[in-house]
Write a protein that holds these residues in place. Structure first.
Motif, short mmCIF file in Angstrom:
data_model
loop_
_atom_site.label_atom_id
_atom_site.label_comp_id
_atom_site.label_asym_id
_atom_site.label_seq_id
_atom_site.Cartn_x
_atom_site.Cartn_y
_atom_site.Cartn_z
N PRO A 113 4.83 -21.90 0.36
CA PRO A 113 3.36 -21.80 0.25
C PRO A 113 2.73 -20.96 1.35
N THR A 114 3.41 -20.76 2.47
CA THR A 114 2.83 -20.00 3.57
C THR A 114 3.03 -18.50 3.43
N LEU A 115 3.83 -18.07 2.46
CA LEU A 115 4.13 -16.64 2.30
C LEU A 115 3.29 -16.04 1.18
N ASP A 116 2.92 -14.79 1.38
CA ASP A 116 2.17 -14.05 0.37
C ASP A 116 2.63 -12.60 0.41
N VAL A 117 2.27 -11.83 -0.61
CA VAL A 117 2.65 -10.43 -0.67
C VAL A 117 1.85 -9.64 0.37
N VAL A 118 2.55 -9.00 1.28
CA VAL A 118 1.91 -8.22 2.35
C VAL A 118 2.18 -6.73 2.21
N GLY A 119 3.05 -6.35 1.28
CA GLY A 119 3.36 -4.94 1.11
C GLY A 119 4.46 -4.76 0.09
N TRP A 120 5.15 -3.63 0.17
CA TRP A 120 6.18 -3.32 -0.80
C TRP A 120 7.24 -2.46 -0.13
N TYR A 121 8.38 -2.29 -0.83
CA TYR A 121 9.46 -1.49 -0.27
C TYR A 121 9.99 -0.52 -1.31
N SER A 122 10.65 0.52 -0.82
CA SER A 122 11.31 1.49 -1.65
C SER A 122 12.53 2.01 -0.89
N VAL A 123 13.30 2.90 -1.54
CA VAL A 123 14.52 3.43 -0.95
C VAL A 123 14.45 4.95 -0.95
N GLY A 124 14.79 5.56 0.15
CA GLY A 124 14.80 7.02 0.25
C GLY A 124 14.89 7.45 1.70
N GLU A 125 15.14 8.73 1.89
CA GLU A 125 15.23 9.26 3.24
C GLU A 125 13.86 9.52 3.85
N GLN A 126 12.87 9.79 3.02
CA GLN A 126 11.51 10.05 3.49
C GLN A 126 10.53 9.74 2.37
N PRO A 127 9.27 9.46 2.70
CA PRO A 127 8.28 9.17 1.65
C PRO A 127 8.16 10.30 0.65
N SER A 128 8.04 9.93 -0.62
CA SER A 128 7.99 10.89 -1.72
C SER A 128 6.65 10.76 -2.45
N PRO A 129 6.35 11.69 -3.37
CA PRO A 129 5.11 11.55 -4.16
C PRO A 129 5.07 10.25 -4.96
N GLU A 130 6.24 9.77 -5.44
CA GLU A 130 6.26 8.50 -6.15
C GLU A 130 5.84 7.35 -5.24
N ASP A 131 6.24 7.42 -3.96
CA ASP A 131 5.84 6.38 -3.01
C ASP A 131 4.33 6.39 -2.80
N VAL A 132 3.76 7.58 -2.73
CA VAL A 132 2.29 7.68 -2.58
C VAL A 132 1.60 7.07 -3.79
N ASN A 133 2.14 7.33 -4.99
CA ASN A 133 1.56 6.79 -6.21
C ASN A 133 1.59 5.27 -6.21
N PHE A 134 2.77 4.68 -5.87
CA PHE A 134 2.88 3.22 -5.87
C PHE A 134 2.01 2.61 -4.77
N HIS A 135 1.94 3.26 -3.62
CA HIS A 135 1.14 2.70 -2.53
C HIS A 135 -0.34 2.66 -2.91
N GLN A 136 -0.80 3.67 -3.61
CA GLN A 136 -2.20 3.66 -4.07
C GLN A 136 -2.45 2.53 -5.05
N GLN A 137 -1.45 2.20 -5.88
CA GLN A 137 -1.61 1.08 -6.80
C GLN A 137 -1.61 -0.25 -6.05
N PHE A 138 -0.81 -0.34 -4.98
CA PHE A 138 -0.79 -1.58 -4.20
C PHE A 138 -2.10 -1.78 -3.43
N THR A 139 -2.76 -0.70 -3.03
CA THR A 139 -4.03 -0.85 -2.32
C THR A 139 -5.11 -1.47 -3.19
N GLN A 140 -4.95 -1.42 -4.51
CA GLN A 140 -5.90 -2.07 -5.41
C GLN A 140 -5.64 -3.56 -5.54
N ILE A 141 -4.47 -4.03 -5.04
CA ILE A 141 -4.12 -5.45 -5.12
C ILE A 141 -4.20 -6.11 -3.75
#
Length: 346
Positions: A113-141
């Motif tokens: 009960p003390t834990l909540d979603v604080v962010g997200w993770y992905s896999v790669g050597e460096q941030p990609s355009p897909e990561d930017v897309n998903f991060h923008q969707q997470f900012t709405q949540i």
């Protein structure tokens, strides 16, 4: 070198929101397990995303767990990943399955009960355009989501973890406006509890060679050797510093000296009478326990031998159906026939 240092999606001069990140080992193990399973069950590299579970106190975020997420492909199909060899990858927009994430978050909150979603993770050597897309969707949540990037091609000889943590870069001067499509890397520390250290130690032992008891013995000895070596190195550093202070080659730091004095005060005095008595008592208890264990094993072996002997040489049965083993007319465990006038060898 940090992950994604040369990426065009990382802002070199972006301002951060001043978050303090504490990362637990479990999310790293979960991401690694997620990557390995997907590599074994799918063809080629796949897009991997998941949610980070943690707690936030003031400006301090502790990342304690994670779970996998799915996203809806542009055609509307729900998928766990998309092949990186797709020529349209990067030109199409994947949509996060928010309903699935909400369901999984509610399930985890029932247990933690003390834990909540604080962010997200992905896999790669460096941030990609897909990561930017998903991060923008997470900012709405989430108000201020953090982004953890796991690098599977991290150099094996590096002492740093193959993990980098980002947040959306703010405008210069720390304003609330974010720099569109840019991340800024955050510093993080490792936080572990005793239960987590035991779990990580178990995972480490599981990867060692050998079979059965041999593997367990080698794992225990390796762990003890590493612990003793680490203790020796730290004691050597303290000894070198104290020697430098005595020889006036190093500046004395009274805070460090007080901590060293408190550490030395906790050590037992080897010549004290109480210490010797406690040592002898503990040694005697250990030896007594070992003797009792050996005696129990011997009694168990004797009991098994008696059962096998009775199975191979059952006692005779009289006319009333009663066993006469060890009684008059029968033959006992020692092989002698018991009679009214004494015993004689059969």
């Amino acid at each position: 070198m940090s992950v994604g240092a040369s990426s065009s999606h990382v802002a070199a001069g972006g301002a951060t929101s001043g978050l303090t990140i504490n990362l637990h080992p479990l999310p790293i193990l979960n991401v690694s397990d997620h990557l390995n399973r997907l590599r074994l069950t799918s063809k080629g590299e796949s897009e991997i995303i998941g949610a980070l579970l943690g707690s936030e106190t003031n400006r301090e975020i502790s990342i304690a767990n994670s779970f996998e997420l799915v996203y809806a492909a542009p055609e509307g199909d729900v998928d766990m990943g998309e092949s990186s060899t797709d020529p349209n990858r990067g030109s199409r927009t994947q949509k996060l399955d928010t309903a699935f994430m909400e369901t999984r978050r509610d399930q985890y909150k029932q247990v933690f009960p003390t834990l909540d979603v604080v962010g997200w993770y992905s896999v790669g050597e460096q941030p990609s355009p897909e990561d930017v897309n998903f991060h923008q969707q997470f900012t709405q949540i989430i108000d201020t989501p953090i982004f953890l990037l796991f690098n599977p091609n991290h150099p094996s000889d590096s002492q740093a973890l193959p993990v980098a943590i980002y947040e959306a870069a703010l405008a210069e001067g720390g304003k609330d406006e974010t720099i569109e499509g840019k991340f800024v890397e955050l510093a993080y520390g490792i936080e572990t509890g005793e239960a987590e250290r035991i779990a990580v130690d178990g995972v480490t032992r599981g990867g060692m060679g050998g079979e059965g008891e041999e593997s367990t013995v080698v794992a225990n000895l390796t762990t003890q050797r590493n612990a003793i070596r680490m203790l020796y190195e730290r004691v050597a550093v303290l000894l070198q510093y104290i020697t430098g202070v005595i020889n006036k080659a190093a500046e004395p730091d009274h805070n460090i000296l007080r901590q060293v004095s408190a550490l030395v005060a906790t050590l037992p005095t080897m010549d004290a009478k109480e210490f010797r008595e406690e040592l002898v008592t503990e040694y005697s208890d250990v030896q007594l326990t070992a003797y009792l264990t050996t005696l129990t094993k011997q009694l168990n072996a004797l009991s098994d031998y008696a059962d096998k002997h009775n199975l191979l040489h059952p006692p005779p049965i009289d006319d009333f159906g009663t066993s006469q083993g060890g009684m008059r007319g029968g033959r006992g465990f020692t092989g002698y026939e018991m009679g009214g006038g004494g015993r004689r060898k059969r």
